[in-house]
Enzyme design. Structure first.
Site, PDB file in Angstrom:
ATOM      1  CE1 TYR A 136     -71.543 -69.647  90.612  1.00  0.00           C
ATOM      2  CE2 TYR A 136     -69.824 -67.978  90.474  1.00  0.00           C
ATOM      3  CZ  TYR A 136     -70.492 -68.954  91.182  1.00  0.00           C
ATOM      4  OH  TYR A 136     -70.096 -69.244  92.474  1.00  0.00           O
ATOM      5  CG  ASP A 163     -64.334 -68.011  84.989  1.00  0.00           C
ATOM      6  OD1 ASP A 163     -63.912 -69.174  84.902  1.00  0.00           O
ATOM      7  OD2 ASP A 163     -64.787 -67.527  86.043  1.00  0.00           O
ATOM      8  CB  ILE A 191     -62.893 -72.381  86.228  1.00  0.00           C
ATOM      9  CG1 ILE A 191     -64.405 -72.241  86.178  1.00  0.00           C
ATOM     10  CG2 ILE A 191     -62.253 -71.059  86.634  1.00  0.00           C
ATOM     11  CD1 ILE A 191     -65.040 -71.924  87.529  1.00  0.00           C
ATOM     12  CE  LYS A 247     -66.791 -74.889  89.747  1.00  0.00           C
ATOM     13  NZ  LYS A 247     -67.783 -75.177  90.796  1.00  0.00           N
TER      14      LYS A 247
END
Length: 474
Positions: A145, A231, A233, A273
């Site tokens: 990202y 992570d 999410i 998200k």
């Protein structure tokens, strides 16, 4: 003496990345079906807008939560006054239960191990402050990202060393790639404090495999002062929930609970998200290490989640009938939308990496490059942004080592807008193919013409030399 601090004037925020530059171009000329039908369509924003009707329906049926009432009585004053930065226990309990439900209830989460933050950005940065000092490094598998260059590095001073993954194996993490990244960090005299992954992956849209987890856990097990940050999410965006494995489930299956490794694994979560609520700024850190929880809780006072938001969402997430239906419907709609994008691209000769999660696809446009360089990728990206009027994210902004890959988002628009985006892209590809065919045929024609000319010249030279020789012989 300078007027501003070095932090304020440094250029390490990452704002000059093509990832953010594409957003800037979109904001200058945003597509609108009525007001600006020829504007740029935003396909660089990983936002989930496919289930807003479910959220709005719940709000209409539960007016007390939206109006800050309990049993018909206003609690506005209670929520408006000072709140402890530990967060509302009702919300933390509801969030912990939702995280478990999101993972098929195969693992449970203790709300006492949660720290609330203003989104995942704040959660990741807070973890860096807790786990590393300025000049220390974290290893990240590529592509990753683009915002991590800001979230993990800008204010913390932490360095990122890429674990270079390749398309030859679907960009999977290998032991060799991990060790090479570690050796690279040592050559740079950097103290590696751990590995950070996104699971499901942003931008790949794939979930981490058990093999990859084994490689990662073995690595941090051998290095006693390293952490693993997962992570997660996008955990609620997996099209088939059985294909998603949380790092906590791996730890449980490997019987690593109550070990030092267990305390060195941390999760980042958010409702941006899975529920499509980025504007609510709700993130969280989950850790089994009490010292990390204590430090992160103190730091969270710089980025709290409002009490009003916590109250509303605690009511929403506590409604088990709603959450169960939402997760099921969200996965169904995402799967359907992802298939439309993948099939639409395939129809024009563009393939996508096989994925099972996320709000985007990792798209292979290497065959559209004029050369196998990042300069050619940049040229193609500019054509797509300025001529096709689609904002997509080039692989170089995600630190992909292979030019020609792009992240294309599909869940932040209507189905009609997606169809229009595919129509625009198809025209661009078809026009490009026509140009290539013209150049090929023109090149072949010129080669043929040159060959014919050379043959004529050769014959003329042969005849001339023959007659010259004949005259000399006479």
């Amino acid at each position: 003496m300078d007027l501003f601090s070095r932090k304020a004037t440094c250029n390490s925020h990452g704002q000059d990345s093509s990832y953010f530059l594409g957003w800037e171009e979109y904001e200058k000329n945003p597509y609108d079906v009525i007001k600006n039908p020829h504007g740029i369509i935003q396909m660089g924003l990983a936002e989930n807008q496919l289930c807003f009707d479910l959220l709005e329906s719940w709000l209409a049926q539960n007016p007390d939560a939206a109006c800050f009432k309990r049993d018909g009585q206003s609690i506005f004053r209670e929520l408006a006054l000072f709140q402890d930065y530990h967060g509302l226990s009702s919300f933390k309990n509801a969030l912990a239960n939702f995280m478990s439900e999101n993972r098929g209830n195969r693992v449970s989460f203790d709300s006492n191990n949660l720290v609330l933050t203003a989104g995942a950005t704040s959660a990741n940065e807070t973890l860096m402050f807790c786990l590393a000092d300025p000049g220390d490094a974290f290893l990240l598998p590529t592509p990753y990202y683009p915002g991590f260059d800001r979230d993990l590095k800008w204010r913390t001073g932490v360095e990122i060393i890429p674990i270079q993954c390749s398309s030859t194996n679907g960009f999977r993490i290998t032991k060799l790639a991990l060790e090479e990244a570690y050796e690279q960090a040592k050559k740079l005299n950097l103290n590696v404090k751990g590995v950070l992954i996104t699971n499901p992956s942003n931008p790949l849209g794939t979930t981490t495999t058990r093999t990859e987890f084994s490689i990662l856990l073995d690595f941090i097990s051998r290095n006693k002062y390293m952490h693993l940050v997962s992570d997660e999410i996008y955990s609620g965006t997996v099209f088939n929930s059985s294909e998603f494995i949380s790092v906590m489930e791996i730890l449980k299956n490997k019987q690593l609970e109550n070990t030092d490794v267990f305390n060195r694994v941390h999760i980042v979560y958010s409702l941006s998200k899975d529920l499509g609520l980025p504007g609510f700024r709700v993130g969280a850190i989950y850790s089994n290490d009490k010292d990390v929880i204590s430090a992160a809780t103190k730091m969270s006072s710089f980025g709290l989640v409002s009490s009003q938001t916590q109250y509303l969402l605690s009511s929403l997430l506590s409604d088990k009938k709603f959450s169960k239906n939402y997760l099921r419907e969200n996965q169904k709609r995402l799967k359907n939308r992802q298939r439309k994008l993948v099939s639409g691209l395939a129809a024009m000769g563009i393939r996508s990496l096989k994925s099972n999660a996320g709000l985007f696809c990792w798209v292979d446009m290497r065959h559209l490059l004029i050369s196998k360089t990042f300069e050619a990728e940049k040229h193609l990206w500019k054509e797509i942004v300025y001529d096709v009027k689609l904002n997509i994210s080039p692989g170089s902004s995600c630190h992909c080592e292979e030019p020609g890959w792009f992240r294309v988002c599909f869940a932040n628009m209507s189905e009609d807008t997606l169809k229009l985006a595919l129509k625009r892209l198809k025209k661009f590809v078809d026009d490009g193919n026509s140009k290539r065919r013209y150049h090929i045929s023109e090149s072949q024609r010129l080669k043929g013409s040159t060959k014919k000319t050379m043959t004529t010249v050769s014959n003329w030279v042969f005849r001339l030399s023959f007659h010259d020789r004949e005259a000399e012989e006479r």
